[in-house]
Design an enzyme around this catalytic site. Structure first.
Site: not given
Ligand code: IMO
Ligand code: MG
Length: 428
Positions: A13, A16, A39-41, A224, A305
């Site tokens: 986080d 990126k 992942a959450g970009h 990550q 999440t």
């Protein structure tokens, strides 16, 4: 003709997505090398914030080929949802623009069920995973029972492999007293997904090498962060993949001579989501201030999440470790604007372990858990910096903060971000 590695330098986080989106413009290929939809970009285009989980940041750059490299674990249901969503926004992710390597592993329903079961079993020692099935998917890869994307084009072989996956997962789920999965229902759901994505499967390693030989540029986009790396992170509170530079080499199948730039993305403070050691964590109002209220998409709430992230002061001991294990050639510093108005600022410059100072980030969890941070105080600044577009636009204190990072880590800060928009990242 080289590969640029873009790596999370902290616990994930770091921002990126924004940086990858910017670097994608100068790349022929953007390849995600590790992880899955844990992942959450975020990418900001105009006033719109777009979240991606599996698809690389080249999605909105029409000339870029986006690669899901062998080191990934891919949930086809999430992929279908994401491709539809991004195409709706104009990404045009056809089989020419999105390539799945045949050696990438599929993340299937048994993995998700087992991720949940493992976490329940751990009780108070739970890792706080994203519950996306990541650990069990990599477990199957290492156990050599995984279903590879190469099977997507062979309906019979794919069905057999999915049935084996379900049978194998059900044996384990029974041990955990968890309900068994329905193989017929899963086969029925996955057959159309396999048919849909079969045309996307190819040999991306060959594609990467052909691209390098043509003299074009490749961006390897990480998910990550370094401290979540399976080997060099805060094990066992890590993810199950190689998040560091080494992961780029094994996943893309390239030698180190091709990697010319290794960019570590670091936030101007620290955050962590999930359990595990976090020496500079702030559990007070300052921590809440760094986190933000969640009202804006830049705030510190998990983009996969929705969990509030743990926040704390910048940890230079950890960042220096990250610089070493990745061989960082530069640091991109994000979210500097969040520190505006905080005075004094603190950065961790050593740990105290049993009343002894240590300057190296300990790889032993038992040691790390007993470390307390030693801080150095730095002056803050009051003026709004979100409009800064050159280093000279920043107040002296902000420039000293950057200088402190460079001096401590021995790595230059090449870019600074002062807000979530594309225009708010500038080169130093
Ligand atoms: P991006 O790419 C931050 C964390 C989880 C948990 C641990 C293991 O957005 O930076 P997993 O589901 O991977 O088995 O969970 O890793 N984690 C992340 N934290 N950013 C991420 O991705 C993460 N992906 C996993 O919270 O602590
Ligand atoms: Mg994220």
């Amino acid at each position: 003709m080289s590969v640029t590695a873009l790596i999370g330098a902290q616990w994930g986080d770091e921002g990126k997505g924004h940086i990858a989106d910017r670097l994608a413009a100068e790349s022929a290929i953007v390849a995600r090398y590790n992880g899955g939809d844990n992942a959450g970009h975020s990418i900001t285009i105009g006033s719109q914030v777009i979240r991606t989980h599996l698809i690389p940041a080249g999605a909105f750059h029409p000339t870029v080929t986006n690669v899901l490299a062998p080191g990934m674990v891919i949930n086809l249901k999430s992929l279908a949802r994401e491709v539809d969503e991004l195409n709706h926004l104009g990404a045009n992710l056809t089989p020419d623009r999105l390539k799945i390597d045949g050696a990438a592993n599929l993340l299937l329903p048994g993995h998700i069920a087992l991720d949940g079961a493992n976490e329940v079993e751990r009780g108070s020692h739970a890792i706080g995973t994203t519950k996306r099935g990541i650990g069990p998917a990599y477990t199957d890869k290492a156990a050599r029972v995984a279903v590879r994307a190469a099977l997507l084009g062979d309906p019979d072989a794919f069905e057999r492999a999915v049935r084996e996956h379900v049978a194998h997962s059900n044996q384990l789920l029974t041990l955990y007293d968890q309900p068994a999965l329905d193989a017929d229902a899963i086969v029925k759901e996955y057959a159309p997904l396999a048919a849909r994505f079969a045309p996307f499967v190819g040999d991306t390693t060959a594609l990467v090498h052909a691209t390098l030989e043509r003299g074009e540029h490749i961006l390897a986009e990480g998910a990550q962060g370094t401290l979540l790396d399976i080997d060099h992170g805060t094990y066992p509170f890590v993810t199950s993949s190689s998040t560091i530079t080494g992961g780029v080499l094994t996943s893309l199948g390239v030698g180190p001579k091709h990697v010319k730039r290794v960019i570590g993305v670091a936030k101007a403070f620290c955050s962590r989501v999930g359990a595990g050691p976090f020496p500079t964590e702030l559990s007070d109002d300052m921590g809440a201030r760094l986190r933000g209220t969640g009202a804006n998409p830049w705030d510190e709430y998990g983009s996969t999440t929705g969990r509030p992230r743990r926040t704390g002061w910048l940890d230079l001991v950890a960042l220096k470790y990250s610089a070493r294990v990745n061989g960082l050639t530069e640091i991109v510093l994000t979210k500097l604007d969040i520190l505006t108005g905080i005075h004094p600022l603190r950065v961790c410059i050593a740990y105290s372990y049993r009343d002894e100072p240590i300057s190296n980030f300990p790889s032993d969890l038992a040691v790390l858990e007993q470390c307390t941070p030693i801080f150095s105080e730095l002056p803050g600044w009051e003026q709004d910096i979100s409009g800064a577009r050159r280093i000279e636009d920043l107040p002296l204190a902000a420039r000293v903060y950057i200088l402190q990072i460079e001096t401590f880590t021995g790595v230059r800060v090449s870019h600074v971000s002062v807000g979530p928009e594309r225009s708010q990242i500038f080169e130093v």
